[in-house]
Write an enzyme that holds these catalytic residues in place. Structure first.
Site, PDB file in Angstrom:
ATOM      1  CG  HIS A  44      -1.873   1.019   1.412  1.00  0.00           C
ATOM      2  ND1 HIS A  44      -1.582   2.298   1.824  1.00  0.00           N
ATOM      3  CD2 HIS A  44      -3.216   0.995   1.210  1.00  0.00           C
ATOM      4  CE1 HIS A  44      -2.705   3.008   1.876  1.00  0.00           C
ATOM      5  NE2 HIS A  44      -3.709   2.244   1.503  1.00  0.00           N
ATOM      6  CG  ASP A  76       0.881  -2.260   5.928  1.00  0.00           C
ATOM      7  OD1 ASP A  76       0.012  -2.335   6.819  1.00  0.00           O
ATOM      8  OD2 ASP A  76       0.731  -1.601   4.874  1.00  0.00           O
ATOM      9  CD  GLN A  88      -6.656  -4.449   4.270  1.00  0.00           C
ATOM     10  OE1 GLN A  88      -7.575  -5.194   4.601  1.00  0.00           O
ATOM     11  NE2 GLN A  88      -6.871  -3.206   3.873  1.00  0.00           N
ATOM     12  CE  LYS A 124      -6.925  -0.152   6.225  1.00  0.00           C
ATOM     13  NZ  LYS A 124      -7.672   0.468   5.149  1.00  0.00           N
ATOM     14  CB  CYS A 131      -3.522   3.373  -1.564  1.00  0.00           C
ATOM     15  SG  CYS A 131      -4.565   4.778  -1.239  1.00  0.00           S
TER      16      CYS A 131
HETATM   17  N1  PLP Z   1      -1.580  -0.595   4.536  1.00  0.00           N
HETATM   18  C1  PLP Z   1      -2.563  -1.307   3.996  1.00  0.00           C
HETATM   19  C2  PLP Z   1      -2.286  -2.703   3.505  1.00  0.00           C
HETATM   20  C3  PLP Z   1      -3.845  -0.758   3.895  1.00  0.00           C
HETATM   21  O1  PLP Z   1      -4.826  -1.473   3.343  1.00  0.00           O
HETATM   22  C4  PLP Z   1      -4.059   0.554   4.375  1.00  0.00           C
HETATM   23  C5  PLP Z   1      -5.381   1.190   4.222  1.00  0.00           C
HETATM   24  O2  PLP Z   1      -6.092   0.973   3.268  1.00  0.00           O
HETATM   25  C6  PLP Z   1      -3.002   1.244   4.955  1.00  0.00           C
HETATM   26  C7  PLP Z   1      -1.761   0.641   5.017  1.00  0.00           C
HETATM   27  C8  PLP Z   1      -3.158   2.631   5.493  1.00  0.00           C
HETATM   28  O3  PLP Z   1      -3.991   2.653   6.604  1.00  0.00           O
HETATM   29  P1  PLP Z   1      -4.424   4.051   7.232  1.00  0.00           P
HETATM   30  O4  PLP Z   1      -4.918   4.887   6.084  1.00  0.00           O
HETATM   31  O5  PLP Z   1      -5.482   3.695   8.191  1.00  0.00           O
HETATM   32  O6  PLP Z   1      -3.224   4.641   7.874  1.00  0.00           O
END
Ligand code: PLP
Length: 406
Positions: free
Chosen positions: A122, A199, A202, A225, A364
């Protein structure tokens, strides 16, 4: 026994209609809905227990501090961290990864040093590393996924060289649903003396997580999430790494002493939590994690795996539907394009008319879109309250798309 119909009653929004149709919420990958216990906790915190934390000596400040600080322990339990002070609370994964970039990576990386990452990250796990590339000449080493969207740990480990200073990798792709064997990656990287950031945005939503077993150095989660409030989150930072970090943001709460020409820091994790935090958001997150732990993450994972299998069986043979990511053990996250002219946005609009909420766009994850040679896809991402009936409605709505767009 996992009674999804009972569980659905905990989520008031699932009872509403959208465009005259019962809501089928399949945008959990972007943000999940909140159970009543979280909504109640947020209301109670504001209506009965609100004050700033840490600084006050009065009753409400002590109470709010107690509630807020208790969440650190809840997060530690949820992730099975060794100690609560390995948990830095923040606004979510984006802040967590930026903290690592600014506090840990920037001071110790030089031009030519490398960060290994996969193409399915992401942007939150890409852009902070681009800052280091742009500003300090750090090299980003990209690792491709295979044709099913799988990422074999060896691919990451083979990319590690003498100048590699960090591996930054997702636990579960927000686009493909691919699970990554981060435990093997951490084991191999550790042998090479390279720390690993996972990360978990998810991953922590769809399966049990044990950061000690994984052996990672950093594990970032995001509260919204995880059925908690937006603006809540945390990052697990292993003690040894905390000791190597300088503070990223400066302000109240993260200092021990401030003089005109001298400053000393509070001990971690406070050292990395400047300013007034998201007090009520974190309190809501604590309740959401208790809710998840009560359901049991292994039960959530099992339920979602059943949905995933059912969806696969329903779309098997629909040769006009191109699904990105086909690993056998993937999570119930389906990104797809349709043969013909339909753009992902058009698909999403048609589905919305049927009450089905999905996401459309690049999610993203533009390097991954590039890998697949597309600019956008539609994504149906399932959560703990979705049902086989939701799958049926999705498939019917997709068949309608097929009719409309040929
Ligand atoms: N990493 C992953 C795999 C995500 O799906 C997301 C959000 O869609 C993020 C990071 C970023 O999360 P946040 O926008 O809550 O900081």
């Amino acid at each position: 026994m996992y009674d999804v119909e009972e569980i659905r009653l905990d989520f008031p929004i699932l009872g509403r209609e959208v465009n005259g149709e019962p809501l089928v919420y399949l945008d959990n990958g972007a943000s999940a809905q909140k159970p009543q216990v979280v909504i109640d906790a947020v209301t109670r915190a504001y209506s009965q227990e609100y004050s700033n934390v840490h600084r006050g000596l009065h009753y409400l400040s002590n109470l709010a501090t107690e509630r807020y600080e208790a969440v650190r322990g809840t997060i530690a339990r949820f992730l099975n961290a060794g100690a609560a002070d390995e948990i830095v609370m923040n606004s979510g994964t984006t802040e967590g990864i930026n903290t690592v970039a600014y506090s840990w990576a920037m001071p110790r990386m030089e031009a030519g040093d490398e960060i290994v990452l996969s193409v399915m990250e992401h942007h939150a796990n890409i852009v902070p590393w681009h800052f280091l590339r742009e500003r300090q000449g750090v090299v980003l080493k990209w690792v491709e996924v295979d044709e099913t969207g799988a990422l074999a740990p060896e691919r990451i480990l083979d990319a590690i060289g003498p100048r590699t200073r960090l591996v930054a990798v997702t636990h579960l792709s927000n686009v493909l649903g691919t699970r990554v064997d981060v435990t093997s990656i951490c084991r191999g990287a550790q042998e090479a003396g390279v720390p690993v950031l996972v990360d978990g945005s998810q991953g922590a939503v769809h399966m049990p997580v044990d950061v000690q077993d994984i052996g990672c150095d950093f594990y970032a989660i995001t509260g919204h999430k995880l059925y908690g409030p937006s603006g809540s989150g945390a990052i697990y930072i292993r003690k040894e790494r905390q000791a190597e970090m300088r503070p990223f943001m400066g302000g109240g709460d993260m200092i021990r002493d401030v003089r005109r020409d001298e400053i000393t820091w509070a001990e971690p994790p406070m050292k990395f939590e400047a300013g007034t935090p998201g007090i009520v958001q974190q309190i809501g997150l604590g309740v959401a994690l208790d809710y998840l732990m009560e359901l049991g993450m292994e039960n959530v994972a099992r339920h979602e795996a059943r949905l995933c299998d059912y969806l696969r069986s329903r779309i098997d043979g629909l040769n006009w539907l191109n699904v990105q990511g086909t690993t056998p053990d993937k999570a119930a996250i389906f990104s797809f394009t349709l043969d013909g002219a339909a753009h992902a946005h058009d698909i999403s609009t048609v589905l919305d008319k049927k009450g089905v909420a999905v996401r459309a766009g690049h999610h993203c994850a533009q390097p991954l879109m590039e890998h697949y040679g597309i600019t956008a896809s539609a994504r149906a991402s399932f959560g703990l309250y979705n049902t086989e009936a939701d799958v049926d409605t999705l498939v019917e709505a997709l068949e309608l798309c097929r009719e409309l767009f040929g």
